[in-house]
Scaffold this active site. Structure first.
Site, PDB file in Angstrom:
ATOM      1  N   SER A   1      39.846  54.023  42.841  1.00 19.01           N
ATOM      2  CA  SER A   1      39.929  52.580  42.622  1.00 19.01           C
ATOM      3  C   SER A   1      40.349  52.338  41.182  1.00 19.01           C
ATOM      4  O   SER A   1      40.293  53.243  40.340  1.00 19.01           O
ATOM      5  CB  SER A   1      38.560  51.944  42.915  1.00 19.01           C
ATOM      6  OG  SER A   1      38.586  50.541  42.695  1.00 19.01           O
ATOM      7  N   CYS A   2      40.775  51.105  40.873  1.00 17.62           N
ATOM      8  CA  CYS A   2      41.124  50.737  39.497  1.00 17.62           C
ATOM      9  C   CYS A   2      41.111  49.224  39.403  1.00 17.62           C
ATOM     10  O   CYS A   2      40.264  48.577  40.010  1.00 17.62           O
ATOM     11  CB  CYS A   2      42.483  51.330  39.099  1.00 17.62           C
ATOM     12  SG  CYS A   2      43.850  50.763  40.125  1.00 17.62           S
ATOM     13  N   GLY A   3      42.052  48.626  38.675  1.00 17.80           N
ATOM     14  CA  GLY A   3      42.097  47.170  38.581  1.00 17.80           C
ATOM     15  C   GLY A   3      42.803  46.532  39.762  1.00 17.80           C
ATOM     16  O   GLY A   3      42.288  45.612  40.394  1.00 17.80           O
TER      17      GLY A   3
END
Length: 285
Positions: free
Chosen positions: A238-240
């Site tokens: 996951s990330c932004g």
């Protein structure tokens, strides 16, 4: 191919093969507003000879309110087919710094059934600095039919993430900066809460590369294991907004870890909702 990862190539390898039939080069640069770089304008001014430009905003799902959402297989096939890209090509993707948005394009092509796809180590910035061939000439494109073979098992949904957070059935690897992960730095998008998903591990994408190139396997393994990730168990990245999460995916695959998925909505979706649990601080909690 680069020796240490089966998914990257170096500049020497690519330069020797410029113009070869069946080799497709794609500039997949995309930048955050804070980076103050215009990917399309930079491509128009100079690119690797024969490269096409893939707009990571334009290739996203037009019906999603979230940024960079993976499009339908039909939309993806239509877009890249119009760029003259075939699923049978050997595809090399690159971005400016070398390890920012290119892994996302690498992941998208793989999810859509292309496996001869590689990231250019060092990116275009280093290619240009080394005096390698560049051009401003528009690349001649002959549209073709792209046959997508979408692997839904490699994408995690919001419903999947709610279950994972509750059950702990998979590890969560978050590629954002330590400050955003801990909630001490604001999110770049308005209306998004700060912090991380309960149980998530912070694996900043910037720690996986050096000078625009993926770290050697031994150092890569150390970074990931030091973050608390057990490489014998499933991982969701996951990330932004789903872009740099793919850098962790590339690192995992390089280490032979194949039981992984990418949470496409990422923190923009999770942190933008009112009923999802969010924790702050450096620890997983």
């Amino acid at each position: 191919m680069a020796e240490d990862s089966p998914f990257t190539v170096d500049a020497d390898w690519l330069q020797k093969r410029l113009g070869e039939p069946g080799l497709t080069i794609v500039d997949t640069s995309w930048y955050l507003p804070a980076q103050k770089r215009d990917a399309r304008a930079e491509y128009d001014a100079a690119h690797i000879p024969g490269a096409r430009f893939l707009d990571q905003d334009a290739i996203s799902d037009p019906d999603s309110p979230l940024p960079h959402t993976l499009p339908s297989p039909q939309h993806f096939a239509q877009y890249v087919g119009a760029m003259g890209i075939s699923a049978d090509d050997t595809i090399v993707v690159y971005d400016g710094p070398g390890f920012f948005s290119a892994p996302r394009a690498w992941w998208m092509f793989r999810v859509m059934g292309v496996f001869q796809v590689y990231v250019l180590g060092g990116g275009f910035d280093r290619w240009k600095a080394a005096g390698r061939p560049v051009t401003a000439e528009p690349t001649k494109i002959a549209p073709c039919v792209f046959h997508a073979d979408f692997d839904t098992a490699r994408v995690a949904s919001l419903a999947d993430m709610r279950r994972i957070v509750e059950t702990g059935e998979s590890q969560i690897a978050d590629a954002r900066s330590p400050g955003r992960f801990a909630g001490t730095e604001p999110e770049p998008r308005a209306g998004i809460r700060s912090g991380h998903m309960p149980g998530a591990h912070n694996v900043p994408f910037s720690a996986l590369a050096e000078d625009g190139e993926l770290l050697p396997k031994d150092r890569l393994r150390k970074v990931i294991e030091d973050a608390g990730i057990d490489l014998s168990k499933p991982v969701v990245t996951s990330c932004g907004s789903g872009v740099t999460a793919a850098a962790i995916t590339l690192a995992l695959e390089t280490l032979g870890h194949t039981d992984n998925r990418l949470y496409d909505g990422s923190w923009t979706e999770w942190g933008g909702l009112g009923d999802t649990p969010v924790v702050t601080g450096k620890d997983r909690q």
